[in-house]
Scaffold this motif. Sequence first.
Motif, PDB file in Angstrom:
ATOM      1  N   TYR B 118       1.007  -0.963   0.016  1.00 37.36           N
ATOM      2  CA  TYR B 118       0.079  -0.021  -0.057  1.00 37.36           C
ATOM      3  C   TYR B 118       0.674   1.288   0.097  1.00 37.36           C
ATOM      4  O   TYR B 118       1.727   1.509   0.427  1.00 37.36           O
ATOM      5  CB  TYR B 118      -0.574  -0.247   1.344  1.00 37.36           C
ATOM      6  CG  TYR B 118      -1.427  -1.372   1.080  1.00 37.36           C
ATOM      7  CD1 TYR B 118      -3.368  -1.697   0.787  1.00 37.36           C
ATOM      8  CD2 TYR B 118      -1.628  -2.157   2.199  1.00 37.36           C
ATOM      9  CE1 TYR B 118      -3.877  -2.541   0.864  1.00 37.36           C
ATOM     10  CE2 TYR B 118      -2.463  -3.101   2.509  1.00 37.36           C
ATOM     11  CZ  TYR B 118      -3.482  -3.396   1.802  1.00 37.36           C
ATOM     12  OH  TYR B 118      -3.932  -4.247   1.998  1.00 37.36           O
ATOM     13  N   GLY B 138      -8.958   3.209   1.064  1.00 40.20           N
ATOM     14  CA  GLY B 138      -8.377   3.638  -0.634  1.00 40.20           C
ATOM     15  C   GLY B 138      -8.881   4.173  -2.390  1.00 40.20           C
ATOM     16  O   GLY B 138      -9.741   4.628  -1.594  1.00 40.20           O
ATOM     17  N   GLY B 174      -1.949   1.124  -4.832  1.00 37.69           N
ATOM     18  CA  GLY B 174      -1.651  -0.461  -4.873  1.00 37.69           C
ATOM     19  C   GLY B 174      -0.613  -0.608  -5.438  1.00 37.69           C
ATOM     20  O   GLY B 174      -0.362   0.366  -6.982  1.00 37.69           O
ATOM     21  N   THR B 181      -7.713  -1.747  -3.358  1.00 39.99           N
ATOM     22  CA  THR B 181      -8.012   0.254  -2.811  1.00 39.99           C
ATOM     23  C   THR B 181      -9.684   0.073  -2.692  1.00 39.99           C
ATOM     24  O   THR B 181      -9.661   1.842  -2.599  1.00 39.99           O
ATOM     25  CB  THR B 181      -7.490   1.042  -4.053  1.00 39.99           C
ATOM     26  OG1 THR B 181      -8.227   0.911  -5.023  1.00 39.99           O
ATOM     27  CG2 THR B 181      -6.258   0.695  -4.435  1.00 39.99           C
TER      28      THR B 181
END
Lengths: 231, 386
Positions: B118, B138, B174, B181
Amino acid sequence: MSEAAQVSVAPIVRLRDVSKAYFRAGMRLPVLEHVDLEIAEGSFIAFMGPSGSGKSTLLNLISGLDRPTEGVVEVAGRDLGRLSDGELAEWRAANVGFIFQLYNLIPVLTAAENVELPLLLAPLNRAERRRHVAAALDLVGLSPRVHHRPTQLSGGEQQRVAIARAIVTDPRLIIADEPTGDLDRKGAEQVLDMLQELHRALRRTIVMVTHDPHAAERADLVRHLEKGRLL
Amino acid sequence: MTLGQLAFKDLLRNPTRLLLTVLATGIGVLAFVFLQTVISVFYSGLAVTQPDRLAVRSKISITQPLPLSYKRRIESVPGVTRITYAGWFGGRMSETREDFFPNFYVDKATYLKVYDEYVAPADQLAAWMADPCGAMAGKSLAERFDWQIGDRVTLKNAVYPGEWTFTVRGIYAGRTPQIDTTLFAFGYRCINERLPEELRDYVGIYTIVVDDPARSAQVAAQIDAMFANSAYPTRTESERSFQMSFIAMSSAILTAVRIVAYGVLLILLLVVGNTLAMNVREKTVDLATLRALGFRRRHVAALVLVESLVIGLAGAAVGLLLAPPVLSGFVRVVSESFGPIGTVVITGPTYALALGASVGVALLAGLLPALRAARLQVAEGLRRIA
């Protein structure tokens, strides 16, 4: 020309005691029986006979499309029975030109492409192939129609394309199976004139099967078949 | 003209049939890609698993928490180089299922050291770290709710009663397209401090990184042995096994989807096979003519196989070109109706599998007609009326 005169020249086709039978449901159905035949190189011979007399089967044996059940078929110096399937295909490509009753042109190809087909198997480059195709189509008077597809040509013209395809590889033997069977009188005359011209000018051996006595008259020699036997 | 051009021209013998067969193949490929992608969504967690990462969870059930005090003991095991913990929060913005999104508490100090797939801008990371109730959303999730940095998100929760308000401090992406995400992560401290005494200092799972993946089994056994006789025994397994335990819950559905996907291929086989058989039957006289002219068995077989190959390739092209827009439309519709379904991407292996399957099926379908064409008896073929 007499038969004796024909065979005095070296034969291109020699059949010795040839029989052909088909087997259906365990039964033997004889089509040709004990045929002996010699055809001299450069001759124009016609076979006549009623339906089922074995004319087409004889033509298939001579042209290497089929194999005899018994006997020996020698054409252009080769015993066809001894050739493998691949060798036979190669032999046909080099030695035989075919003219069929229904022309058998490939519908998606133009006249020129149909004529070019047998040349695809020959060791020629594109330019050489084009030259051969142009010459063959010119010979049958179809130069202006090279880009036409079979459906855009009359029956007579289609058969002339088929003749051009048959001669484009300069084969020793031309096989014509009812070449006028699907044509009107005028078209038939044109095709027969052309076959005769090929025979005269190029000294090609032509073996023709026909029902039409008028067509058979154009040949040097006419042989009759009945019930699988050569008369 | 060449033999290749002959094959190509032969293809156009019946353009309408060719077009319809290619379209049918394309739709089949599209369906196959679609179903394979559905399967791959289930397995997407596996794609990002690391061989050196192990999950330590309750041996009793995945829903049972583990004491926070385990952290020091686990990290003292030889071979453990990093450790973090996290847990399912399960909060909702409202009662409607359309608002659902996965949300977790994490140990901010260690989480991204273990899950380095991440990524977020440094300033946002710093802001997130500094605020215990700061949340990292995300990219897909933020886009879905149009969240900006500084927005406040209030979640209600049955397990952790009350309203919980978090501030969006960062938006992560990502490292690869497969990375999910759609997640929402905030600090464990934010909720732990507000919990009643009996719920405090328990976490969902620990994730550890080992120095040598080859020693994973040994490390896992050592950790589990350490807590074997405690009130909270552990089960330590590779991250992959851990993810597989979730997938196993849906194994019946996945098997059904797989069967349907391969059923689609079988239908394709029959459709293309039927078309090619029909084509060969219709051009028997032409094939016999080619054989009479000297073409060999392999030439006429090749004509049929080229046709099947072109159908397979063109069908794959149609299906694979249609797949991304169709799939994203499907994801949008499903997300609007049932909530998010995670990050859905058509993976490279799925593209390759679909292409291979399309071409393979088409060639397989062409095999029998090609053999028939090759075995054609020339004299018999010439007798047939076109």
